[in-house]
Scaffold this active site. Structure first.
Site, short mmCIF file in Angstrom:
data_model
loop_
_atom_site.label_atom_id
_atom_site.label_comp_id
_atom_site.label_asym_id
_atom_site.label_seq_id
_atom_site.Cartn_x
_atom_site.Cartn_y
_atom_site.Cartn_z
N THR A 46 0.85 -1.19 0.00
CA THR A 46 0.00 0.00 0.00
C THR A 46 0.89 1.24 0.00
OG1 THR A 46 -0.09 0.27 2.41
CG2 THR A 46 -1.71 -1.22 1.42
N ILE A 110 2.56 -1.21 5.05
CA ILE A 110 1.95 0.09 5.34
C ILE A 110 3.06 1.12 5.50
CG2 ILE A 110 1.82 -0.38 7.83
CD1 ILE A 110 -0.78 1.33 7.83
N ILE A 141 6.65 -2.50 7.52
CA ILE A 141 6.57 -1.04 7.59
C ILE A 141 7.41 -0.46 6.45
CG2 ILE A 141 6.89 0.99 9.02
CD1 ILE A 141 4.85 -1.13 10.09
N LYS A 142 6.77 0.37 5.62
CA LYS A 142 7.45 0.95 4.47
C LYS A 142 8.17 2.24 4.87
CE LYS A 142 5.67 0.83 0.25
NZ LYS A 142 4.71 0.99 -0.87
N ILE A 143 9.46 2.26 4.57
CA ILE A 143 10.30 3.42 4.86
C ILE A 143 11.01 3.83 3.57
CG2 ILE A 143 12.31 4.25 6.15
CD1 ILE A 143 11.55 2.28 8.38
#
Length: 370
Positions: A46, A110, A141-143
């Protein structure tokens, strides 16, 4: 589902198919489960654009918005609740895939708020907050892979949180991303955290590289320049896979893997073609390699399932040709570093715009629900 569909063949070749989309409607109607069952989808990514689009359509979020409005939540907290709820539900849908793949797939990503892209401390805090809120073992977790993001990647991995590194365009930044991951694993190991539970993917963007470089090749306009159109994105990604192979063959990486760590898989992102004259499965069929992920918009997924021609590994063995493409582009005066720096900046900016659109959509919904 048969083993003869192109998506099944792609999976058998070592490519994990993730859907680059998520909405509550897709969750509630069983659409997501259907893609798992029929089209070999084993994960979801996402981003702010996807959530902004989902929230602007239909009525799937109306009831929760009314509840949040009644509770007096502000727009930022409301967006946090809505998006983490979707990701948690999707994570449950993928729980069986997660278990059967020993935690490799069944992943749902996310993203941290894009406004934090140049704030390492803020990103680390937000990453931990998102992981705690979703509270599922299969969340990523998207970074973003900004300079500041590198520190955040290390510290988030060090805390035992799995990470999807996004917005990677250059080979040098990709090397820095892998280093950040390995450093995080070393810190986690020193802290006594089980490395086996930490997963990471590195999202290397493909079509956006072609879009920018093709624009410059068209402006040059010579036969030599035009012959190089739509070749840079694939060449760049193939060389990224070479970096992956070489780095994880290092003694440093092998020592961590021996201690239980997982390799950080390359993920091909931005795989929908932007140029309608190109084959609609180009960034799928030309980037088949073991231990990779291809996250596809549904249009690309459907095209691949319908008529994708999977011929096995199309990456390894093509490194010399890939280097030749980038060298030829450089010889025409197109700066690789300039292009990739621009794309990173534009990528962050686009997500900030989408984030603001998301906040605006939820603000209006909250006001209408009062």
């Amino acid at each position: 589902m048969t083993d003869t569909t192109p998506t099944a063949q792609l999976s058998a070749a070592g490519v994990s198919i993730w859907l680059d989309d998520l909405s509550r409607e897709r969750i509630k109607t069983g659409g997501l489960q259907k893609l798992i069952a029929e089209k070999n989808v084993v994960g979801v990514t996402t981003n702010p654009t996807i959530f902004a689009t989902a929230l602007s359509k239909g009525e799937a979020y109306d009831e929760q918005v009314r509840q949040l409005a009644a509770a007096g939540l502000d727009v930022t907290d409301a967006v946090f609740e809505i998006t983490t709820d979707d990701v948690a539900e999707a994570s449950d849908i993928f729980a069986e895939v997660f278990e059967s793949s020993n935690g490799v797939d069944g992943r749902v990503s996310i993203e941290v708020e894009p406004g934090l892209a140049h704030d390492a401390a803020g990103t680390i805090t937000e990453a931990k907050k998102l992981a705690a809120k979703v509270d599922k073992p299969n969340v990523l977790i998207k970074i973003p892979a900004t300079v500041e993001g590198l520190e955040a990647i290390t510290e988030t991995i060090a805390a035992g949180i799995s990470v999807n590194v996004t917005l990677i365009f250059s080979l040098q930044r990709y090397r820095e991303v892998i280093n950040a991951y390995l450093t995080g694993l070393e810190k986690a190991k020193a802290a006594g955290i089980d490395l086996a539970g930490i997963q990471s993917v590195a999202s290397f963007f493909v079509s956006r590289v072609d879009t920018e470089i093709d624009k410059r090749l068209t402006a040059i306009g010579t036969d030599e320049a035009l012959a190089l159109k739509s070749k840079a994105g694939i060449a760049n990604a193939r060389l990224a896979y070479q970096v992956y192979e070489e780095t994880f063959a290092s003694e440093r990486a092998k020592a961590l893997v021996a201690a239980g760590a997982n390799e950080q898989r390359p993920l091909w992102a931005s795989t929908g073609v932007k140029d309608p004259s190109l084959p609609d499965t180009l960034y799928v069929t030309e980037l088949v390699a073991p231990n990779t992920v291809n996250t596809m918009p549904e249009k690309t997924l459907d095209a691949t399932f319908d008529h994708g021609v999977i011929t096995g590994d199309t990456v390894t063995g093509n490194y010399d040709d890939a280097n030749a493409v980038l060298n030829a582009i450089d010889a025409l005066g197109i700066s690789y570093d300039e292009v990739t720096e621009l794309l990173e900046k534009e990528g962050v900016d686009k997500f900030i715009v989408s984030w603001n659109e998301l906040l605006d959509t939820v603000t209006k919904a909250l006001e209408a629900a009062k």
